[in-house]
Design an enzyme around this catalytic site. Structure first.
Site, PDB file in Angstrom:
ATOM      1  N   GLY A 175     -41.116 -56.823 110.904  1.00  0.00           N
ATOM      2  CA  GLY A 175     -40.775 -58.251 110.819  1.00  0.00           C
ATOM      3  C   GLY A 175     -39.759 -58.640 111.859  1.00  0.00           C
ATOM      4  O   GLY A 175     -39.495 -57.889 112.800  1.00  0.00           O
ATOM      5  N   ASN A 176     -39.211 -59.831 111.693  1.00  0.00           N
ATOM      6  CA  ASN A 176     -38.151 -60.278 112.604  1.00  0.00           C
ATOM      7  C   ASN A 176     -37.162 -61.148 111.831  1.00  0.00           C
ATOM      8  O   ASN A 176     -37.376 -61.447 110.650  1.00  0.00           O
ATOM      9  CB  ASN A 176     -38.745 -61.017 113.807  1.00  0.00           C
ATOM     10  CG  ASN A 176     -39.495 -62.261 113.396  1.00  0.00           C
ATOM     11  OD1 ASN A 176     -38.896 -63.249 112.959  1.00  0.00           O
ATOM     12  ND2 ASN A 176     -40.817 -62.222 113.488  1.00  0.00           N
ATOM     13  N   ARG A 177     -36.102 -61.578 112.490  1.00  0.00           N
ATOM     14  CA  ARG A 177     -34.986 -62.219 111.782  1.00  0.00           C
ATOM     15  C   ARG A 177     -35.135 -63.721 111.596  1.00  0.00           C
ATOM     16  O   ARG A 177     -34.225 -64.383 111.097  1.00  0.00           O
ATOM     17  CB  ARG A 177     -33.678 -61.944 112.541  1.00  0.00           C
ATOM     18  CG  ARG A 177     -33.197 -60.518 112.368  1.00  0.00           C
ATOM     19  CD  ARG A 177     -31.981 -60.264 113.238  1.00  0.00           C
ATOM     20  NE  ARG A 177     -30.954 -61.280 113.062  1.00  0.00           N
ATOM     21  CZ  ARG A 177     -30.036 -61.596 113.974  1.00  0.00           C
ATOM     22  NH1 ARG A 177     -30.031 -60.988 115.127  1.00  0.00           N
ATOM     23  NH2 ARG A 177     -29.136 -62.527 113.725  1.00  0.00           N
ATOM     24  N   SER A 178     -36.275 -64.295 111.990  1.00  0.00           N
ATOM     25  CA  SER A 178     -36.391 -65.753 111.879  1.00  0.00           C
ATOM     26  C   SER A 178     -36.374 -66.199 110.411  1.00  0.00           C
ATOM     27  O   SER A 178     -37.092 -65.662 109.570  1.00  0.00           O
ATOM     28  CB  SER A 178     -37.702 -66.214 112.530  1.00  0.00           C
ATOM     29  OG  SER A 178     -37.841 -67.600 112.351  1.00  0.00           O
TER      30      SER A 178
END
Ligand code: CTP
Length: 395
Positions: free
Chosen positions: A202-205
């Site tokens: 995933g990512n931090r958005s």
């Protein structure tokens, strides 16, 4: 677009203010309803918030932020008296004391209360301070009496507000009204690419920027569809939400809807790579290492650039580091064939990912605009102003 603080105090005419909110929102204004406890006996504050298409859980001090005009409709005898005296015992009266711009009041009360010497002195005091009084009109009251005290009609109050905004030059900037009735597609959040049944890449958005764009577009009267990838914040009221947890879901849902959209805002952080062979079950821990092979995902923004129709406006986003990142964003705009790229410097810890604030550079073919650090809702307004300017005028 102008920001309008709309005070609603406690009278049966509060129901007419629902229509006033609708008229002001349809005209592309940002309406902040300030509903007193007395008004809530007639219409719940949530009704006004929903009609104003405001996001849930907004800043509690919104009533004290800068606004172009304060309108109070209906204004009861009690609220007029408090305003004349400068009392500040509710969000409405606090706003009335703090607000420095033009003020419009639309009184509504029993004819004998309107005629009372105290009320007339209070009205004269407000007028002497430059407050515009709209109405009241003559008619039958809810209590069955006849006389002066009926609140002016919503259309008349809206016209008075527009007249004040025009006179003070704080009316809609060029392009701001361009979104009314347009179809807007926004992607927001960060995709998650499964490794196994419970793990993902995933990512931090958080989705805050895309949600702010969707909320602002809806407030400007657009028909908004939000393609949402794992949002950490609530989606705004008044928009159609389509869940798209993975990059493949986002590609499918966005491309299926793109042809109908006048404006597309690709604010989602879409994974560039996904595990080639995700496991259907959960891999148990053992002593061995685990190598996960990744493959590229489809670049949705680039695909939109390929199929875009004339007149459609496409906005991409770029999160990168410093000046070099900005140069890359300029190249990316041309490569992905989008009208604007919103560049976000992720080397700054105080803005961007998972933060309430942002500071961006909007890169277009005709030039660049630096949007100073501010709430994501303010940055969203600036992005939509720029995108609105590029939308072809309606036939
Ligand atoms: N985007 C997309 N589909 C992807 C990846 C990104 O539509 N698979 C969109 C994002 O929504 C965003 C923009 O492309 O609007 C961001 O581009 P970015 O990911 O920065 O581009 P990259 O080409 O991955 O950047 P880099 O230059 O680092 O390769």
């Amino acid at each position: 677009m102008s920001r309008i603080l709309l005070g609603v105090s406690g009278g049966i005419a509060a129901y007419k203010s629902c229509e006033l909110v609708r008229l002001l929102v349809r005209a592309g204004h940002d309406v902040v309803p300030l509903v007193t406890a007395g008004a809530e006996r007639f219409v719940r504050a949530e009704t006004f918030t929903a009609l104003a298409r405001r996001p849930a859980g907004e800043d509690v001090y919104l009533h004290l932020t800068r606004a172009d005009v304060l309108a109070v409709a209906p204004a009861t005898a009690n609220t007029l008296a408090k305003m004349a005296l400068g009392l500040a015992d509710s969000v409405l009266t606090e706003a009335a004391v703090a607000h420095t711009g033009p003020v419009i009041v639309a009184p509504a009360m029993n004819p004998r209360m309107w005629a009372a010497a105290a009320t007339q002195v209070n009205v004269a005091t407000l007028q002497a301070r430059g407050v515009t009084i709209v109405g009241p009109g003559t008619g039958d009251t809810a209590e069955g009496e006849h006389g002066v005290g009926r609140m002016a009609e919503p259309a008349e109050i809206a016209a008075a507000i527009e007249a004040v905004l025009a006179a003070t030059g704080s009316g809609a900037p060029a392009g701001a009204g361009a979104l009314s009735g347009r179809s807007v597609l926004v992607t927001a959040g960060g995709t998650r690419e499964p490794i196994d049944a419970v793990r993902y890449v995933g990512n931090r958005s958080s989705g805050r920027m895309g949600v702010a764009l969707a909320a602002e577009a809806a407030r400007r009267g657009a028909e908004v569809t939000l393609v949402a990838s794992n949002l950490a914040v609530a989606a705004p009221a008044g928009v159609t939400v389509v869940q798209a947890p993975t990059a493949a879901d986002l590609a499918r849902e966005t491309l299926a809807r793109s042809a109908a959209a006048d404006l597309i805002l690709m604010a989602a952080a879409v994974a560039d790579y996904r595990p080639v062979d995700p496991r259907a079950d959960k891999r148990s821990k053992d002593a061995a290492g685990w190598t996960v092979e990744l493959e590229p995902t489809q670049d949705v923004l680039a695909a939109l650039g390929e199929v875009r129709r004339p007149g459609q406006v496409v906005v991409g986003f770029a999160a990168d580091h410093g000046e070099e990142g900005l140069s890359k964003a300029r190249v990316k705009r041309e490569r992905k064939r989008c009208d604007l790229i919103v560049f976000n410097d992720v080397s700054r810890p105080d803005i961007g990912f998972d933060s309430a604030d942002n500071e961006v550079t909007i890169v277009g073919a005709a030039g660049e605009l630096d949007v100073p650090k501010g709430a994501k809702s303010t940055v969203a307004a600036a992005i939509l102003d720029e995108a609105g300017r590029l939308l072809a005028p309606r036939a």
